[in-house]
Design an enzyme around this catalytic site. Sequence first.
Site, PDB file in Angstrom:
ATOM      1  N   GLU A  36       0.871  -1.165   0.000  1.00 50.22           N
ATOM      2  CA  GLU A  36       0.000   0.000   0.000  1.00 50.22           C
ATOM      3  C   GLU A  36       0.916   1.225   0.000  1.00 50.22           C
ATOM      4  O   GLU A  36       1.805   1.323   0.861  1.00 50.22           O
ATOM      5  CB  GLU A  36      -0.882  -0.008   1.255  1.00 50.22           C
ATOM      6  CG  GLU A  36      -1.853   1.150   1.254  1.00 50.22           C
ATOM      7  CD  GLU A  36      -2.771   1.203   2.478  1.00 50.22           C
ATOM      8  OE1 GLU A  36      -2.754   0.251   3.285  1.00 50.22           O
ATOM      9  OE2 GLU A  36      -3.485   2.208   2.605  1.00 50.22           O
ATOM     10  N   ARG A 261       4.921 -12.604   9.809  1.00 53.36           N
ATOM     11  CA  ARG A 261       5.642 -11.393   9.438  1.00 53.36           C
ATOM     12  C   ARG A 261       6.961 -11.321  10.203  1.00 53.36           C
ATOM     13  O   ARG A 261       7.131 -11.969  11.228  1.00 53.36           O
ATOM     14  CB  ARG A 261       4.791 -10.169   9.702  1.00 53.36           C
ATOM     15  CG  ARG A 261       4.455  -9.943  11.171  1.00 53.36           C
ATOM     16  CD  ARG A 261       3.301  -8.965  11.349  1.00 53.36           C
ATOM     17  NE  ARG A 261       3.660  -7.631  10.896  1.00 53.36           N
ATOM     18  CZ  ARG A 261       3.045  -7.000   9.886  1.00 53.36           C
ATOM     19  NH1 ARG A 261       2.078  -7.570   9.234  1.00 53.36           N
ATOM     20  NH2 ARG A 261       3.412  -5.787   9.553  1.00 53.36           N
ATOM     21  N   LYS A 271       4.337   0.708   9.603  1.00 58.10           N
ATOM     22  CA  LYS A 271       4.422   1.970   8.861  1.00 58.10           C
ATOM     23  C   LYS A 271       3.849   3.120   9.665  1.00 58.10           C
ATOM     24  O   LYS A 271       4.350   4.239   9.595  1.00 58.10           O
ATOM     25  CB  LYS A 271       3.698   1.840   7.523  1.00 58.10           C
ATOM     26  CG  LYS A 271       4.554   1.186   6.463  1.00 58.10           C
ATOM     27  CD  LYS A 271       3.904   1.282   5.109  1.00 58.10           C
ATOM     28  CE  LYS A 271       2.973   0.104   4.904  1.00 58.10           C
ATOM     29  NZ  LYS A 271       2.471   0.010   3.516  1.00 58.10           N
TER      30      LYS A 271
HETATM   31  P1  ATP Z   1       2.558  -2.169   8.164  1.00 54.80           P
HETATM   32  O1  ATP Z   1       2.043  -3.104   9.195  1.00 54.80           O
HETATM   33  O2  ATP Z   1       3.988  -1.786   8.347  1.00 54.80           O
HETATM   34  O3  ATP Z   1       1.672  -0.978   7.923  1.00 54.80           O
HETATM   35  P2  ATP Z   1       1.357  -3.434   5.934  1.00 54.80           P
HETATM   36  O4  ATP Z   1       1.163  -4.870   5.983  1.00 54.80           O
HETATM   37  O5  ATP Z   1       0.159  -2.615   6.148  1.00 54.80           O
HETATM   38  O6  ATP Z   1       2.566  -3.028   6.837  1.00 54.80           O
HETATM   39  P3  ATP Z   1       1.567  -3.317   3.105  1.00 54.80           P
HETATM   40  O7  ATP Z   1       2.032  -2.215   2.254  1.00 54.80           O
HETATM   41  O8  ATP Z   1       0.145  -3.709   3.036  1.00 54.80           O
HETATM   42  O9  ATP Z   1       1.983  -2.950   4.576  1.00 54.80           O
HETATM   43  O10 ATP Z   1       2.492  -4.588   2.884  1.00 54.80           O
HETATM   44  C1  ATP Z   1       2.789  -5.128   1.619  1.00 54.80           C
HETATM   45  C2  ATP Z   1       3.119  -6.565   1.773  1.00 54.80           C
HETATM   46  O11 ATP Z   1       4.211  -6.732   2.665  1.00 54.80           O
HETATM   47  C3  ATP Z   1       1.953  -7.338   2.356  1.00 54.80           C
HETATM   48  O12 ATP Z   1       1.823  -8.540   1.626  1.00 54.80           O
HETATM   49  C4  ATP Z   1       2.352  -7.578   3.776  1.00 54.80           C
HETATM   50  O13 ATP Z   1       1.794  -8.754   4.243  1.00 54.80           O
HETATM   51  C5  ATP Z   1       3.879  -7.632   3.684  1.00 54.80           C
HETATM   52  N1  ATP Z   1       4.488  -7.225   4.946  1.00 54.80           N
HETATM   53  C6  ATP Z   1       4.271  -6.090   5.637  1.00 54.80           C
HETATM   54  N2  ATP Z   1       4.974  -6.078   6.783  1.00 54.80           N
HETATM   55  C7  ATP Z   1       5.658  -7.243   6.829  1.00 54.80           C
HETATM   56  C8  ATP Z   1       6.561  -7.841   7.768  1.00 54.80           C
HETATM   57  N3  ATP Z   1       6.899  -7.232   8.897  1.00 54.80           N
HETATM   58  N4  ATP Z   1       7.069  -9.065   7.475  1.00 54.80           N
HETATM   59  C9  ATP Z   1       6.743  -9.678   6.326  1.00 54.80           C
HETATM   60  N5  ATP Z   1       5.906  -9.185   5.410  1.00 54.80           N
HETATM   61  C10 ATP Z   1       5.351  -7.978   5.645  1.00 54.80           C
HETATM   62 MG    MG Z   2      -1.404  -4.073   4.564  1.00 50.63          MG
END
Ligand code: ATP
Ligand code: MG
Length: 562
Positions: A36, A261, A271
């Site tokens: 995102e 994760r 984020k």
């Molecule tokens: P955050 O929790 O930091 O806001 P998010 O999951 O909302 O992260 P996205 O931009 O939706 O951020 O993430 C893109 C991809 O990266 C998704 O498939 C998500 O599952 C993966 N991802 C995000 N954070 C992690 C992590 N700590 N470890 C592994 N994969 C991750």
């Molecule tokens: Mg997400």
Amino acid sequence: MSNDSAQGKDFIRLIVDADNESGKYGGRVHTRFPPEPNGYLHIGHAKSICLNFGLAEEYKGLCNLRFDDTNPSKEETEYVESIIEDVHWLGFDWGDRLFYASDYFDQLHEYATHLIREGKAYVDSLSADEIRKYRGTLTETGKNSPYRDRTVEENLELFEKMRSGEFKDGAHVLRAKIDMASPNLNMRDPAIYRIKHEDHHRTGAKWCIYPMYDFAHGQSDSIEGITHSVCTLEFEDHRPLYDWFLIELGIYRSQQIEFARLNLSYTVLSKRKLLELVEEGIVSGWDDPRMPTISGLRRRGFPPEVIRRFCERIGVAKRDSIVEIALLEHTVREELNRTAPRVMAVIDPVKVVILNYPEGQGEELDAINNPEDPAMGTRKVPFSRVLYIERDDFREDPHRKFFRLAPGREVRLRYAYFITCVDVVKDPETGEVLELHCEYDPATRGGDSPDGRKVRGTLHWVSADHAVRAEARLYDRLFLKPNPTEGKEDFRDFINPDSLRVSDPCWVEPSLKDAEPGSRIQFERLGYFCVDSVDSAPDRLVFNRTVPLRDSWAKIERQMKK
Ligand code: ATP
Ligand code: MG
């Protein structure tokens, strides 16, 4: 490490193998990385990137980059650009398959209309609060909304009015009609479209209704023909919904697979929290070298291969855990130990005057660029009467285990000579050491004694007249606590106040005068550094410390084995 199984493969690769065996997707492997664009990528995302692009590479498949841009309020073009840069920098390529969920807004709108026609979606006019109350809890079933039984015609008309902008934000939502008594809260008539009178970074003012994440994600996977839709564990409970939409719409079905994760000690990987650090000025920006972002790690001096190797090492598992940041630091040391040329620099200087070295005289001494790699050759280092050494390498009253310079003691200057301290010049008022007067032994040129005389300390140094002035930024872990987000306290209370110490001036040997921004070196005995790519200029050298030399990983590993 964590990918132990018979073939040494992790559970995701075993699923892909089984699917290839059964012909579920005709042997095709097509993944995607779906960020995102509401922040910069961090090392947790790197894990997902390495996994998705890695699977595609290993199985000769494809991996798309898809921006999950369904929420107009938090998304920005700056983030899109940084994400593209970071994924490329990590070494992955999506060819011509750069997509945006917003590319599918028309199609998604059609899918929603289809569900309404099938009696599988309805416009609800309860307020957000009421909807929450009607939803029930984990122990209490939900209640049907009084608007749940609107006719298809009424729903189509209201949804059209939602789209054409006749209603204010929140006045209505479109919901899937599933089951308010489902034990899975995600299945209790989830919202699929909401009204938001906001411009979108790509579609501008075209839409005032936007699909919810759950309604966009699986369908985007389906549209792109994704086979294995890999995501993190928090989406496990969403999988029945993911499947429900694809089944009800009667479209191609991708398989969602969840993995744990990455959590990393002494930092935060969310984020939202990282944005807070940026917005509150606790760090200088998303690319502050203390940030666990890809851009921060890059600026800190981490090569992309190190991040990829780290992701390989931590593996993929189904259970959440916290990975020691020491493992990441160990991985970067391992690489830079082999690849980074070594130079001498003094970050906390004190002057040494060699009384018996003639004034105005100088010479060049041979120094080895990297003993781990003879192919990196040697260089010349200038030597003269006045030098700098590290203040910390001298003690007036040395304790028993201090083997470096002290009054009357002889030490080796690396690649140069043995010197003996004969006098200490101090500020009469403060007592601060201003200069160390020494004598050198000309017979020890190169740092070897002809008579087999031993010295216990070897110091790094630079020639004061020849050294180049620079600034060194000594970075340390951003937080003092292994898990800054556990407990009730605010994670910001655990910021390490010494996470950045600046040493200015720091003196580096002249071979670094024209070092390129981004280049990585070892300052002997001090650590790995890189030339800062943001603040360095032709007349200003700024070095960021990537990591100090001492490695704590082996010790942690031993403790974990116990
Ligand atoms: P955050 O929790 O930091 O806001 P998010 O999951 O909302 O992260 P996205 O931009 O939706 O951020 O993430 C893109 C991809 O990266 C998704 O498939 C998500 O599952 C993966 N991802 C995000 N954070 C992690 C992590 N700590 N470890 C592994 N994969 C991750
Ligand atoms: Mg997400």
